[in-house]
Design an enzyme around this catalytic site. Structure first.
Site, PDB file in Angstrom:
ATOM      1  CE  LYS A  32      -0.462   3.664   4.478  1.00 46.40           C
ATOM      2  NZ  LYS A  32      -1.120   4.434   3.437  1.00 46.40           N
ATOM      3  CB  THR A  33       4.655   2.415   3.467  1.00 43.48           C
ATOM      4  OG1 THR A  33       3.734   3.497   3.560  1.00 43.48           O
ATOM      5  CG2 THR A  33       5.190   2.345   2.063  1.00 43.48           C
ATOM      6  CG  ASP A 225      -1.352   2.253   0.217  1.00 43.64           C
ATOM      7  OD1 ASP A 225      -1.849   2.084   1.346  1.00 43.64           O
ATOM      8  OD2 ASP A 225      -0.390   3.008  -0.004  1.00 43.64           O
ATOM      9  CD  GLU A 226      -3.457   6.145   1.682  1.00 48.17           C
ATOM     10  OE1 GLU A 226      -4.347   6.071   2.560  1.00 48.17           O
ATOM     11  OE2 GLU A 226      -2.414   6.812   1.804  1.00 48.17           O
ATOM     12  CD  GLN A 256      -4.355   8.197   8.373  1.00 51.53           C
ATOM     13  OE1 GLN A 256      -3.679   8.919   7.663  1.00 51.53           O
ATOM     14  NE2 GLN A 256      -3.853   7.138   8.979  1.00 51.53           N
ATOM     15  NE  ARG A 613      -0.711  13.034   8.618  1.00 55.69           N
ATOM     16  CZ  ARG A 613      -0.600  11.728   8.433  1.00 55.69           C
ATOM     17  NH1 ARG A 613       0.341  11.251   7.677  1.00 55.69           N
ATOM     18  NH2 ARG A 613      -1.432  10.895   9.012  1.00 55.69           N
TER      19      ARG A 613
END
Length: 767
Positions: A32-33, A225-226, A256, A613
């Site tokens: 994503k980043t 973002d997010e 998430q 994670r």
DNA sequence: TGCCCGGGTGTTTTT
DNA sequence: CACCCGGGCA
């Protein structure tokens, strides 16, 4: 652009689709980043977009900083520097300073942190003569915060049927009034709380079309973002700013979304297509982070949720090991098992400490883990907890800085007016505060005019107050012309704070002194960072610091330690080896969340975040008993373990586990034999508190010669005459609650009605 | 002004 | 249980 070959097809399409509304649904570990970074780099490098025209909003300062660095690597730092990139709060705080006058605030307004806000609420509750036990500052703050996040002003709140009913139901019908007064006080103090930064941005954009127009045309490209964690207030800001060009790209993962409890609205991402019918949607489904087992296990859990955007995360990575399940007889034993597992993993796989993380649902769980790791000499670092900027001594000095910048800042002023002690006591202060509230002038205004105002203060007191005012003014005169570090040091010295802490030679005192030095060093670094020619001021420093948290600081001494943190704090991170502990019903999922489907689904997403994670191996653990509120509680394994398809699980380790019937004493005993027998660990094993034995005795048999404490809680009945050490004789009116937290409502002859917890009250039965 | 004690309370989180 | 807070007292 050559870097584009580093992207897979879906990522590439998401980067190349530069205009119009775009939504990128990015599964865990799907890069994503990378997409965000390259998208911005692409706009800058290929499309010739000016960095000043790009607004990128992130969830944490850390994320913004990292992304800026990565973009800098591609297009050069000077270009990246010009991007408007940061958290919602930091970006709009900046804009609010520029536009402050338009909404009636001075540019030097203070940003109140949560502590300031709660203190202010506390004093308002007191002033209104309300019961502090009922109107708990934290809870009231929560109500106000969620109102603001939904853009409900105090006036609207007071007429909002839902709010009125909720408050009435919770026994706090006057929250609305508190809210109104709170807002008034913030204004008087020229201060905004965190939520105001967004709320007032909305006001600014709503009431000033020219300002809205200006920023709409400034930010031709907007990236968020997010996005799944945005609240309504944030949503609306983005929507308004994007309205002119609709070049808006939101990135997120509905699976998430874990911050609904603080106002994040998962519907923002689910409804994006409704707001922008032309939306192009991209799904990043290939996971580059985890093994096949972990990815599939995570999928099998998250698919149980009803609210979600359909997608299937997959990976080309190797299948890897199955997910290990550990079962322990108690929370301490869980710690030992996890620690010894970590020990083995390190031995067998050449793993470093920093490759390992322990994740838990609540902070309180860290202690058993800590003890176990310490006993095996495994270095660890706990994330979260008290932040550097929240320490008392740091806040004290910062309060001076804040007062110098904005003397109307009442929370700061109250904090320092008599620290270090200068003979301005509570009585004096409350007279001043009362005068301030009655006249609707700031406390500072009263102080400035203290010599001519008839407040019934004696001459020496007035003199001292005036000296304080003169001191602050002398600092303030340095704001524009003095170097920021020189000024900060002058404040720390002149006020006597440094001296006061220096003379304290206790370990705590030394550490406090060190903290102040660290803060001052921070100021020094800040003043030297000075890239452009303009001198950076103390106000600039405070602006930067007000929205910073410890997580944003680069950690120097954490290079090889096991990481311990809550699942929430782990979002966005990854570790080769992940231990998720405390997987028990009523803990994870939390007791508070198992009643509604929405909340349970959020817990499930939280578990999904935890599981994803892990890169190489995930281990889940649970204990069959756990200490809670000082009592042993029985617990069942979490439903989330069972929700994982069993083909991905390895239960074999639970078989050798120690039987649940084991007493706490044996538990400690066994842990003693399991660990390396150094003299140090021997000492530690004797320092253990022998917690359960006492509790057990008092629960089962009636006081076996209990040390004259009081009578056994089970013996008390309504109507009995009892006596209490302090309150004397009384009669039990009512017994409430279950063992061992039984409460008695007692009417004392001399002290009226009290509610006492029997296990603490040491009550004696008369006759 | 500061310490001690009893009592109350808690156990997502981030800006 | 562990921590925090407020009240009482020196």
């Amino acid at each position: 652009m050559k870097f584009l070959d580093e992207l897979n097809e879906a990522q590439l399409q998401a980067v190349l689709s530069h205009d119009g509304p775009n939504m990128v649904i990015a599964g865990a570990g799907s890069g994503k980043t990378k997409v965000l970074t390259y998208r911005i780099a692409y706009l800058l490098g290929e499309k010739g977009v000016d960095a000043f025209n790009i607004l990128a909003l992130t969830f944490t300062n850390k994320a913004a900083k990292e992304m800026k660095e990565r973009i800098g690597h591609i297009v050069g730092n000077s270009e990246a520097q010009n991007l408007w990139m940061g958290t919602f709060h930091s970006v709009f705080a900046k804009i609010l300073r520029i536009e402050a006058e338009k909404i009636g605030f001075p540019r030097n307004f203070t940003i109140y942190d949560t502590d300031d806000s709660k203190n202010l609420i506390k004093s308002i509750v007191k002033e209104m003569n309300l019961d502090e036990k009922v109107y708990k500052p934290g809870q009231v703050y929560g109500r106000i915060s969620s109102a603001k996040n939904n853009l409900i002003s105090p006036q609207a709140y007071l007429q909002n049927a839902q709010a009125i009913m909720d408050d009435r139901m919770s026994g706090k019908p006057r929250v609305g009034e508190i809210y109104a007064l709170y807002q008034k006080r913030l204004y008087k103090a020229s201060a905004m709380d965190f939520d105001d930064l967004l709320f007032n941005t909305n006001i600014l954009l709503r009431d000033h079309p020219d300002v809205l127009h200006k920023y709409q045309h400034k930010f031709k490209y907007i990236l968020v973002d997010e996005y799944q964690d945005t609240n309504f207030s944030q949503y609306l800001i983005v929507k308004k700013l994007a309205a002119a060009f609709e070049n808006i790209c939101v990135v997120g993962d509905d699976a998430q979304s874990i911050y609904a409890f603080r106002g994040a609205n998962i519907q923002n991402i689910l409804n994006f297509k409704k707001d922008y019918p032309d939306t192009k949607m991209f799904k990043l489904e290939q996971n580059y982070r985890s093994t096949g087992n972990i990815v599939k296990a995570a999928n099998s859990v998250i698919w149980k949720n009803k609210d979600q955007i359909k997608k299937e995360v997959w990976t080309q990575n190797e299948e890897g090991e199955k997910i290990t399940v550990l079962r322990a007889g108690s929370d301490n034993e869980e710690g030992n098992q996890v620690a010894s597992f970590i020990f083995d993993v390190k031995m067998n796989n050449q793993v470093q400490n920093k490759d390992i993380a322990i994740l838990y649902r609540t902070n309180a769980q860290s202690r058993a883990m800590e003890e176990a790791l310490r006993r095996r000499n495994i270095p660890y670092k706990i994330f979260g907890g008290l932040s550097f900027y929240q320490r008392k001594e740091v806040k004290d000095l910062l309060a001076y800085f804040r007062t110098v910048i904005n003397p109307n800042d009442e929370e700061s002023l109250k904090r320092i007016v008599n620290y270090p002690a200068r003979g301005i006591g509570d009585t004096t202060l409350s007279k001043i505060i009362m005068a301030s509230n009655e006249s609707d002038k700031s406390i500072w205004y009263i102080l400035e005019n203290i010599k001519v105002l008839p407040l019934g203060l004696n001459q020496p007191t007035r003199e001292r107050l005036d000296q304080f005012v003169q001191m602050i003014k002398s600092f303030a005169s340095g704001l524009e012309k003095e170097n920021v570090y020189d000024l900060a040091l002058r404040i720390a010295q002149t006020t006597g704070i440094l001296k006061e802490l220096y003379s304290d030679k206790t370990p705590e005192g030394v550490s406090r002194y060190d903290n102040l030095q660290e803060l001052l060093n921070g100021v020094k670094e800040f003043s030297e960072e000075n890239k452009d020619d303009t001198e950076r001021t103390l106000a600039d420093f405070m602006q930067e610091i007000a929205l910073l948290t410890d997580n944003d600081k680069d950690d120097e001494d954490n290079f090889d330690k096991v990481s311990m943190m809550t699942v929430h704090a782990s979002k966005g991170l990854e570790f080769p080896y992940v231990f998720i502990v405390g997987l028990e019903e009523n803990l994870f999922p939390s007791q508070l969340s198992i009643e509604s489907r929405e909340e349970l689904e959020e817990e499930r997403r939280l578990f999904y975040v935890a599981l994803t994670r892990a890169k190489k191996r995930a281990t889940l653990s649970y204990a069959t008993t756990r200490f809670k509120w000082g009592n042993i509680q029985h617990s069942e394994p979490s439903r989330f373990i069972e929700e994982i398809d069993t083909s991905f699980l390895d239960y074999s380790f639970t078989l050798g586990g120690i039987k649940p019937k084991q007493t706490a004493f044996e538990d400690e005993f066994s842990s003693y034999f399991n660990k390396p027998k150094t003299s140090q660990s021997l000492n530690e094993s004797f320092q253990f508190k022998q917690k359960p034995n006492l509790t057990k005795v008092s629960q089962t048999s009636a006081s076996l010669g209990s040390v004259g404490q009081g009578d056994d809680p089970t013996l008390f009945k309504e109507g009995m005459a009892v006596s209490h050490d302090r309150f004397g004789e009384g009669k039990i009116i009512e017994i409430q609650g279950d063992l061992p937290n039984v409460k008695a409502v007692i009417e004392f002859k001399a002290h009226g009605v009290k509610q006492l917890l029997l296990k603490f009250a040491k009550l004696k039965i008369l006759n």
